[in-house]
Design a protein around this motif. Sequence first.
Motif, PDB file in Angstrom:
ATOM      1  N   VAL A  26      72.732  36.255  19.763  1.00 26.15           N
ATOM      2  CA  VAL A  26      71.443  36.441  19.081  1.00 26.15           C
ATOM      3  C   VAL A  26      71.628  37.311  17.840  1.00 26.15           C
ATOM      4  CG1 VAL A  26      69.136  37.458  19.271  1.00 26.15           C
ATOM      5  CG2 VAL A  26      70.062  36.115  21.157  1.00 26.15           C
ATOM      6  N   LEU A  27      72.417  38.367  17.961  1.00 30.34           N
ATOM      7  CA  LEU A  27      72.649  39.245  16.815  1.00 30.34           C
ATOM      8  C   LEU A  27      73.401  38.526  15.700  1.00 30.34           C
ATOM      9  CD1 LEU A  27      73.621  42.574  18.587  1.00 30.34           C
ATOM     10  CD2 LEU A  27      71.474  42.027  17.437  1.00 30.34           C
ATOM     11  N   GLN A  28      74.393  37.713  16.057  1.00 33.20           N
ATOM     12  CA  GLN A  28      75.182  37.019  15.050  1.00 33.20           C
ATOM     13  C   GLN A  28      74.398  35.914  14.360  1.00 33.20           C
ATOM     14  OE1 GLN A  28      78.553  35.854  17.461  1.00 33.20           O
ATOM     15  NE2 GLN A  28      79.791  37.518  16.654  1.00 33.20           N
ATOM     16  N   GLU A  29      73.654  35.147  15.139  1.00 37.19           N
ATOM     17  CA  GLU A  29      72.960  33.992  14.585  1.00 37.19           C
ATOM     18  C   GLU A  29      71.537  34.290  14.134  1.00 37.19           C
ATOM     19  OE1 GLU A  29      73.249  30.763  17.344  1.00 37.19           O
ATOM     20  OE2 GLU A  29      75.432  30.927  17.453  1.00 37.19           O
ATOM     21  N   GLY A  30      70.956  35.382  14.631  1.00 33.72           N
ATOM     22  CA  GLY A  30      69.595  35.736  14.250  1.00 33.72           C
ATOM     23  C   GLY A  30      68.546  34.799  14.809  1.00 33.72           C
ATOM     24  N   GLN A  31      68.877  34.140  15.904  1.00 32.70           N
ATOM     25  CA  GLN A  31      67.920  33.221  16.518  1.00 32.70           C
ATOM     26  C   GLN A  31      68.254  33.024  17.996  1.00 32.70           C
ATOM     27  OE1 GLN A  31      68.425  29.809  14.013  1.00 32.70           O
ATOM     28  NE2 GLN A  31      70.170  29.035  15.146  1.00 32.70           N
ATOM     29  N   PHE A  32      67.252  32.553  18.749  1.00 32.55           N
ATOM     30  CA  PHE A  32      67.442  32.283  20.174  1.00 32.55           C
ATOM     31  C   PHE A  32      66.395  31.286  20.629  1.00 32.55           C
ATOM     32  CE2 PHE A  32      64.287  35.575  19.975  1.00 32.55           C
ATOM     33  CZ  PHE A  32      63.413  35.310  21.014  1.00 32.55           C
TER      34      PHE A  32
END
Length: 71
Positions: A26-32
Amino acid sequence: MANGSTIFLDEITELPMELQAKFLRVLQEGQFERLGGSSTIKVDVRVIAATNQDLGEAVRRDASGRTFSTV
């Protein structure tokens, strides 16, 4: 939701490795995606994480308990 905010995670090393991996994603991609959901949610958060464990030792040790040397 914490979008646009700062979240504090205390004792981050106490989270199971599987959850840490999901959180890192989530931190790396900025989405979930929510459990059972079909839409992607974008987030922009700052994280402050704390632990009282020796992080140097945690880096040298993996989940199976094997110890690696550091240079």
